[in-house]
Design a protein around this motif. Structure first.
Motif, short mmCIF file in Angstrom:
data_model
loop_
_atom_site.label_atom_id
_atom_site.label_comp_id
_atom_site.label_asym_id
_atom_site.label_seq_id
_atom_site.Cartn_x
_atom_site.Cartn_y
_atom_site.Cartn_z
N UNK A 1 -11.36 -6.21 0.58
CA UNK A 1 -11.21 -5.39 -0.63
C UNK A 1 -12.57 -4.82 -0.98
N UNK A 2 -12.65 -3.50 -1.04
CA UNK A 2 -13.88 -2.88 -1.55
C UNK A 2 -13.81 -2.97 -3.07
N UNK A 3 -14.86 -3.43 -3.68
CA UNK A 3 -14.84 -3.64 -5.14
C UNK A 3 -14.59 -2.34 -5.90
N UNK A 4 -15.02 -1.23 -5.35
CA UNK A 4 -14.77 0.05 -6.03
C UNK A 4 -13.28 0.41 -6.04
N UNK A 5 -12.49 -0.21 -5.16
CA UNK A 5 -11.05 0.03 -5.12
C UNK A 5 -10.27 -0.95 -5.98
N UNK A 6 -10.95 -1.93 -6.55
CA UNK A 6 -10.27 -2.97 -7.32
C UNK A 6 -9.84 -2.44 -8.69
N UNK B 1 3.19 -5.20 4.19
CA UNK B 1 3.15 -6.51 3.55
C UNK B 1 3.72 -7.59 4.46
N UNK B 2 4.79 -7.25 5.16
CA UNK B 2 5.41 -8.20 6.07
C UNK B 2 4.48 -8.61 7.21
N UNK B 3 3.61 -7.70 7.62
CA UNK B 3 2.64 -7.99 8.68
C UNK B 3 1.36 -8.61 8.13
N UNK B 4 1.25 -8.73 6.81
CA UNK B 4 0.03 -9.28 6.21
C UNK B 4 -1.12 -8.29 6.22
N UNK B 5 -0.81 -7.01 6.35
CA UNK B 5 -1.83 -5.97 6.40
C UNK B 5 -2.10 -5.48 4.97
N UNK B 6 -2.80 -6.30 4.21
CA UNK B 6 -2.98 -6.05 2.78
C UNK B 6 -3.93 -4.90 2.49
N UNK B 7 -4.97 -4.73 3.28
CA UNK B 7 -5.90 -3.61 3.05
C UNK B 7 -5.16 -2.28 3.20
N UNK B 8 -4.38 -2.15 4.27
CA UNK B 8 -3.60 -0.92 4.48
C UNK B 8 -2.57 -0.73 3.36
N UNK B 9 -1.99 -1.84 2.89
CA UNK B 9 -1.03 -1.75 1.79
C UNK B 9 -1.70 -1.19 0.54
N UNK C 1 -4.37 0.78 0.46
CA UNK C 1 -4.64 2.21 0.73
C UNK C 1 -3.37 3.03 0.52
N UNK C 2 -2.26 2.53 1.04
CA UNK C 2 -0.97 3.21 0.89
C UNK C 2 -0.57 3.28 -0.59
N UNK C 3 -0.77 2.19 -1.30
CA UNK C 3 -0.40 2.15 -2.71
C UNK C 3 -1.22 3.12 -3.56
N UNK C 4 -2.45 3.41 -3.18
CA UNK C 4 -3.23 4.39 -3.95
C UNK C 4 -2.53 5.74 -3.95
#
Length: 144
Positions: A40-45, A105-113, A115-118
């Motif tokens: 998680x980049x803090x600027x994206x939090x 989410x099912x693959x545990x790819x939270x960073x991509x999730x 990015x997608x959610x933005x």
């Protein structure tokens, strides 16, 4: 060589598997080769005060999984359930929008999730803006 590539500004902070790291004095690029690393980049939090829509609640919950403040096993089923509710809302815009999120989410790819959610958050903001402008344009009913 594959993996996630982070381009970091000087002094930029980011979280890897719950540990906060800070980049040095110069911009740099970091390649994360471990597929299981949670980034998680803090600027994206999001700050708790910014969590004011259903999509942002999902984003924030995923963010807390990445930082280690929530346990994936305990929270992920509720996140997936909330995605089901969002599917109804976003289906007319893009049938695959939330399905892609669920897959990540099912693959545990939270960073991509995240990015997608933005992108989904931006669409949600436009929908809410449109709904609010229509609501304010409608005349209010009078009670005699």
């Amino acid at each position: 060589m594959s993996g996630l590539v982070l381009k970091l500004a000087a002094g930029e902070r980011f979280v890897v598997n719950g540990a906060t790291l800070e980049n040095g004095d110069k911009p740099s690029t970091v390649r994360v080769v471990d597929d299981d690393a949670r980034i998680l980049r803090c600027r994206d939090a999001l700050r708790p005060a910014d969590v004011d829509t259903p999509t942002k609640r999902i984003y924030y919950a995923i963010q807390l999984i990445i930082t280690g403040d929530l346990q994936e096993e305990e929270v992920l089923p509720a996140i997936i359930e909330e995605c089901g509710r969002l599917e109804d809302v976003f289906e007319t815009i893009d049938k695959k929008l939330i399905a892609v999120l669920r897959s990540m989410l099912g693959r545990g790819n939270f960073y991509s999730a995240l990015c997608h959610l933005r992108n989904v958050i931006a669409i949600e903001a436009e929908l809410l803006k449109h709904a609010n402008s229509r609501q304010s344009a409608e005349p209010h009913a009078r009670v005699a």
